[in-house]
Scaffold this active site. Structure first.
Site, PDB file in Angstrom:
ATOM      1  CD  GLU A 244      23.896  -1.214  -7.570  1.00 44.33           C
ATOM      2  OE1 GLU A 244      22.719  -0.843  -7.533  1.00 44.33           O
ATOM      3  OE2 GLU A 244      24.692  -1.031  -6.626  1.00 44.33           O
ATOM      4  CG  MET A 393      26.924  -4.515  -3.976  1.00 45.48           C
ATOM      5  SD  MET A 393      25.924  -3.212  -4.745  1.00 45.48           S
ATOM      6  CE  MET A 393      24.458  -4.157  -5.188  1.00 45.48           C
ATOM      7  CD  GLU A 394      22.605  -2.137  -2.887  1.00 42.33           C
ATOM      8  OE1 GLU A 394      21.939  -1.772  -3.861  1.00 42.33           O
ATOM      9  OE2 GLU A 394      23.707  -1.623  -2.588  1.00 42.33           O
ATOM     10  CG  ASN A 395      26.177  -8.018  -2.931  1.00 42.69           C
ATOM     11  OD1 ASN A 395      25.963  -7.629  -4.059  1.00 42.69           O
ATOM     12  ND2 ASN A 395      27.341  -7.843  -2.320  1.00 42.69           N
ATOM     13  CG  HIS A 427      23.518   3.466   2.232  1.00 39.32           C
ATOM     14  ND1 HIS A 427      23.039   4.647   1.737  1.00 39.32           N
ATOM     15  CD2 HIS A 427      23.722   2.665   1.146  1.00 39.32           C
ATOM     16  CE1 HIS A 427      22.948   4.580   0.417  1.00 39.32           C
ATOM     17  NE2 HIS A 427      23.360   3.385   0.027  1.00 39.32           N
ATOM     18  CD  GLU A 428      25.599  -0.578   1.379  1.00 39.86           C
ATOM     19  OE1 GLU A 428      24.893  -1.239   0.592  1.00 39.86           O
ATOM     20  OE2 GLU A 428      26.127   0.498   1.066  1.00 39.86           O
ATOM     21  CG  HIS A 431      20.590  -0.422  -0.524  1.00 37.75           C
ATOM     22  ND1 HIS A 431      19.775   0.124  -1.494  1.00 37.75           N
ATOM     23  CD2 HIS A 431      21.741   0.305  -0.558  1.00 37.75           C
ATOM     24  CE1 HIS A 431      20.403   1.125  -2.084  1.00 37.75           C
ATOM     25  NE2 HIS A 431      21.597   1.263  -1.530  1.00 37.75           N
ATOM     26  CD  GLU A 450      22.275   3.231  -4.278  1.00 42.71           C
ATOM     27  OE1 GLU A 450      22.498   3.569  -3.093  1.00 42.71           O
ATOM     28  OE2 GLU A 450      22.611   2.130  -4.730  1.00 42.71           O
TER      29      GLU A 450
END
Length: 1007
Positions: A244, A393-395, A427-428, A431, A450
């Site tokens: 990202e 990172m929310e992969n 948070h992740e 997502h 976000e």
């Protein structure tokens, strides 16, 4: 941007065939044909034709310029002042992008045409890491893309990132299709292939190619390498991804746009000493001997993974990990089934995974129920990696974290850091719905991903630990940051129409997209209520599963939910809330926010709104011609209380500059923006401020409202709109210790620390300020320190940690002497236990009060310790030496450290007035080296914030000149925000410095 020439922008042909060219090259031909057909004897006809063509050209240019100007006024504010036009694609000139040979690229748009859409990718990667006998790390791969022809075209255009070498490219279809020409455009990261015929609508094409690229270690994007030391101090290598926003193209050729979703099949050929992970579960592993020529080892395996769900390229993730990596596995039960969860880290951190699992097994099922939508994957893995550009990172199905945001070490992790870990994990996980299941159509609406993840992270942690009072932390953790950043002229709207340049895309990952967006959701939550908010989210998520959506879709869902819940009744009957799209447009498409001033006139309240800017005359200083279709007015929901109204009431300002309402009593005071749920600042008459100070002294307001009063008062005083006595006397009310939360302390000290650098040269003023703060701190500090450890709540632990930090900052003897004594005991015997909440302060005091041997001790320790939580504390301590030569050597060595350590230490050094100049001068001298070595969006954004505390005209001119002569890439916006902050500091010194020093001297006298 390299290989770019600046020319006047010209209209483009239709993009229907995926091959856009300038009118100058496509329209000239028919004109030439017409001219060639003219008879030589017809000179008058030729002259008339020439005049006609000239007139048409002039009219075309005028119309075009008019359209461009009008487009810049669409949807709220536009920015075209001198500073920004140098780097903004919204200027009236644009780049002509060139190919490798210097010719104009046949496709001149940063966006891909939608003539061909990806359906699936079959991806094979074979990473070769240094431990496999190679001098450099290389990723060998092959990708096969199945494409759907959505409209006829003979151009195949997709992304190929810098550094990727391609070979063996073939294009096939049911009917023969031959490659005619090929063009590589590095400045657009595009490969353009012309084929022998147009595809037909609905036809399937297959593009296959081999590729290879070095796996870099300093630039933390695409597929990159990292290293760490295992528990035996042996060096280990690994590789993982960070795609990202626009780095999937650096990992493999693809259609790298969020709306171009597809499925992914991955196979990883790896050395026997490694294991691999992907978004999806492993299907099977088979031996593979074909890689033996790439390594000195013979044992290789091919990991074949299950096909992914349909997703965007920026969510693709895979990792190749040494066998040293271990995982904590658990099947997490939900009301809808079960999910296999794995938490991964090096074996030395195996005992630090339990907290992450405890958060996940609570939050993941909770979000499924909250959103009424199942998590669609069979597993969720979380990996901690040594170096990572962002916090995490929310992969989808494979979330990647920094070690510090995943691992909880009970011996070294502070209470605040423990809470941060829970927040980042929440948070992740959020997502997985906001961003993964429903994705924004383009990066101009990044906030849909976000902002909702930020807001719901607090809801998730609140469900995990209700006693942590997470919703009370919202103001200090994101609302205050949004108000600070968005008070600058060089901020930007939440939604930025026409966003196209990759540097602008990367610059969107800032306080506006994250914090202003989440503050708006919090405001909406207060207006429509949590029940309605939840119902709107359910409608939105279930209406667009595995699809892309826009802000208008979200607002429509909320409006629908509001009407279903309230109809024509409720607290906002006949108010603007009935059309939430209209309300929210005023907040998402305009830059900045309002200052709302309220005046008491008998039994009436008079409200006035105006655009708030930290530099009030900023628009004239920077010659800005920003415009807004709303005239920089907002639809403002105002919640207020008075001495006779204890249950908050609502009043709306519907784009009105002024509004008056009548009450049934004459109030002694009014407090607006109750619980600080509105995204605006508040101003009162002097007499009203005095009443609010008196009530705060009596403990009338809760911690959030006191924090809001402090924030507004200090900020208004900073811009000379309020006497400095008001915020200082509000700060004094904290000495009565009515509040259990640290929030008001955090806000007050943040605002005072902004003033600190500007009085640092006046030793008497610094002494007066420190003595005054020690006085305010005295009772709250002793109260919190008198409590036994076991008696402290989570909020009280954070308050204790905050007050200790303040005490050290002002050299309060009770705390500093105690902590230095603990340091001496620990230094004599490092097995001496130190309380986690105080370790960083103990280390810092030890270095500051110690000698060069203490600093060297920590420098050595940084290379020896196993705990990544302790490493963070050690980095902080290294920046605290009082020895000039030691600090100079540290600054000169910054770029020899890994990026995370370097910029963490640099940020700490920059907060010390005497070192800020040295640090920034070092970065100025080494700018090109830094850009070449790191070249990361997150890094550039942070580095360009370092000069924000400078405060002289010389600083301003020097920074202006430096920034004007550098390609700032994604850091351009934060650079100009720093310039604006410097100008604000200069103004404060001119208008407030003497009054501040005089007032503080009075307060400190006799202490």
């Amino acid at each position: 941007m390299e290989n770019v020439e600046e020319v006047q922008i010209l209209p483009l042909k239709s993009a229907s065939d995926g091959c856009e060219n300038h009118v100058s090259s496509s329209a000239d031909k028919p004109q030439q044909q017409q001219s060639s057909q003219a008879k030589p004897s017809s000179s008058k006809r030729l002259l008339a034709l020439a005049c006609l063509l000239l007139l048409i050209a002039v009219i075309t240019i005028v119309i075009l310029l008019g359209l461009l100007a009008s487009r810049s006024c669409d949807n709220g504010a536009s920015e075209s002042d001198g500073l920004q036009s140098r780097r903004s694609p919204k200027s009236l000139t644009r780049a002509v992008y060139l190919d490798e040979s210097g010719k104009a690229c046949q496709h001149q748009d940063i966006r891909l045409p939608k003539s061909l859409l990806p359906i699936s990718y079959q991806l094979l990667v074979r990473p070769v890491l240094p431990s496999q006998g190679q001098k450099t790390s290389v990723n060998f791969g092959r990708v096969k893309m199945m494409l759907n022809c959505s409209r006829p075209t003979d151009a195949i255009i997709f992304h190929v990132g810098a550094g990727i070498r391609i070979s063996d490219l073939t294009v096939t279809a049911a009917q023969r299709l031959d490659e005619v020409s090929r063009q590589r455009c590095p400045s657009l990261d595009l490969l353009y292939i012309r084929v022998s015929r147009q595809c037909t609508t609905g036809e399937l094409l297959n593009v296959s190619l081999s590729f290879e690229r070095e796996i870099e270690g300093d630039k933390l994007d695409g597929f990159y390498m990292a290293k760490y030391k295992d528990k035996n101090r042996a060096l280990r290598y690994m590789a993982s991804t960070h795609m990202e926003p626009v780095s999937a193209r650096k990992a493999f050729p693809c259609f790298d746009e969020p709306e171009m979703k597809a499925t992914f099949d991955l196979e990883v050929i790896r050395d026997w000493r490694y294991k691999s992970l992907f978004n999806m579960p492993l299907a099977r592993t088979v031996p593979d001997t074909r890689c033996s020529h790439l390594t000195n080892q013979s044992g290789c395996h091919r990991d074949i993974f299950q096909t992914s769900v349909v997703m965007s390229t920026y969510l693709v993730a895979y990792a190749v990990l040494p066998m040293d990596y271990v995982s904590l596995q658990k099947v997490v039960k939900t009301s809808r089934g079960s999910i296999q969860v794995g938490i991964w880290a090096p074996s030395s951190s195996q005992n630090q995974l339990d907290f992450a699992m405890s958060v996940t097994e609570k939050v993941l099922p909770y979000f499924e129920d909250l959103f009424n939508l199942s998590y669609p994957l069979p597993k969720l893995d979380m990996i901690g990696v040594p170096q990572f550009a962002a916090g995490a990172m929310e992969n989808w199905g494979l979330i990647i974290y920094r070690f510090s945001t995943l691992l909880y070490d009970p011996n070294y992790t502070t209470t605040i850091d423990k809470q941060t870990i829970a927040e980042v994990i929440s948070h992740e996980i959020a997502h997985q719905w906001f961003g993964n299941i429903v994705t924004m159509k383009w990066w101009d609406e990044l906030w849909l991903n976000e902002a909702f993840a930020v807001f719901t992270q607090y809801i998730g942690v609140d469900a995990f630990k209700p006693g942590w009072s997470m919703m009370d932390r919202c103001y200090v953790e994101f609302v205050a940051s949004a108000l600070q950043t968005d008070s600058l002229l060089h901020s930007h709207p939440i939604i930025v129409p026409g966003l196209s340049d990759p540097n602008e895309i990367e610059s969107m990952f800032d306080d506006i997209s994250y914090f202003k967006g989440s503050a708006l959701i919090r405001m909406l939550d207060a207006v429509i209520g949590r029940r309605t908010l939840k119902r709107g989210l359910i409608i939105y998520l279930n209406r667009f599963p595995c699809r892309n959506a826009a802000s208008s879709d979200l607002f429509a869902a909320f409006s629908e939910a509001y009407m279903l819940e309230n109809g024509d009744s409720g607290p906002h009957a006949n108010s603007p809330v009935r059309n939430l799209t209209r309300v929210m447009d005023t907040w998402t498409t305009q830059v900045n926010y309002p200052l709302v001033t309220v005046r008491i006139r008998g039994n009436k309240l008079h409200f006035r709104q105006e655009r708030f800017l930290l530099v009030p005359n900023a628009t004239s200083i920077w010659k800005s011609n920003q415009t807004s279709r709303f005239g920089f007015r907002w639809i403002v929901p105002i919640r207020y209380v008075t001495d006779q109204i204890s249950e908050p009431r609502w009043v709306w300002m519907d784009l009105e500059e002024e509004k008056t309402i009548e009450l049934d009593h004459q109030p002694k005071f009014v407090k607006i923006n109750f619980n600080q749920t509105g995204l605006y600042r508040c101003s009162y008459e002097q007499s009203n401020w005095r009443e609010l100070i008196r009530l705060s002294t009596e403990g009338y307001f809760d911690s959030t409202d006191v924090a809001g009063l402090l924030n507004d008062a200090f900020t208004l005083a900073y811009i000379n709109r309020l006497n400095i006595s008001v915020p200082i006397e509000l700060f004094e009310t904290l000495q009565d210790d009515h509040l259990s939360s640290a929030t008001p302390w955090s806000i007050a000290m943040h605002k005072i620390s902004e003033i600190g650098p500007m009085i640092a040269g006046d030793q008497q003023a610094m002494t007066d300020l420190s003595k005054f703060i020690v006085k305010i701190l005295n009772r709250p500090l002793r109260n919190i320190l008198s409590k036994k450890e076991a008696e402290l709540t989570h909020m009280e632990r954070i308050k204790r940690q905050t007050l200790n930090q303040i005490a050290v900052m002002v050299d309060e003897p009770l705390v500093t002497n105690k902590l230095f004594k603990m340091y001496q005991q620990w230094r004599a015997n490092t097995s001496f236990p130190l309380p986690p909440d105080e370790i960083e302060l103990i280390y810092e005091i030890g270095v500051y009060k110690g000698n060069t041997s203490d600093w060297q001790f920590f420098k050595n320790r940084l290379n020896e310790i196993e705990s990544y939580s302790e490493a963070k504390h050690v980095c902080s301590a290294l920046a605290m030496s009082s020895d000039v030569d030691t600090n100079y050597r540290l600054i000169q060595s910054l770029l020899n450290l890994n990026s995370q350590e370097a910029f963490s230490i640099a940020a700490k050094l920059c907060r010390r007035s005497g070192l800020r100049e040295l640090v920034w001068s070092y970065f100025e001298r080494n700018w090109d080296i830094m850009m070449e070595r790191y070249d990361m969006a997150f890094t550039l954004t942070e580095v360009t914030k370092f000069p924000a505390e400078f405060h002289t005209e010389y600083d301003y001119q020097r920074l202006s000149s430096f920034f004007a002569n550098r390609d700032l890439q994604s850091g351009w916006r934060s650079a100009f925000q720093s310039l604006e902050s410097v100008k604000a500091n200069i103004n404060w010194i001119a208008h407030n410095l003497d009054d501040f020093k005089s007032f503080i001297r009075q307060k400190a006298s006799g202490l």
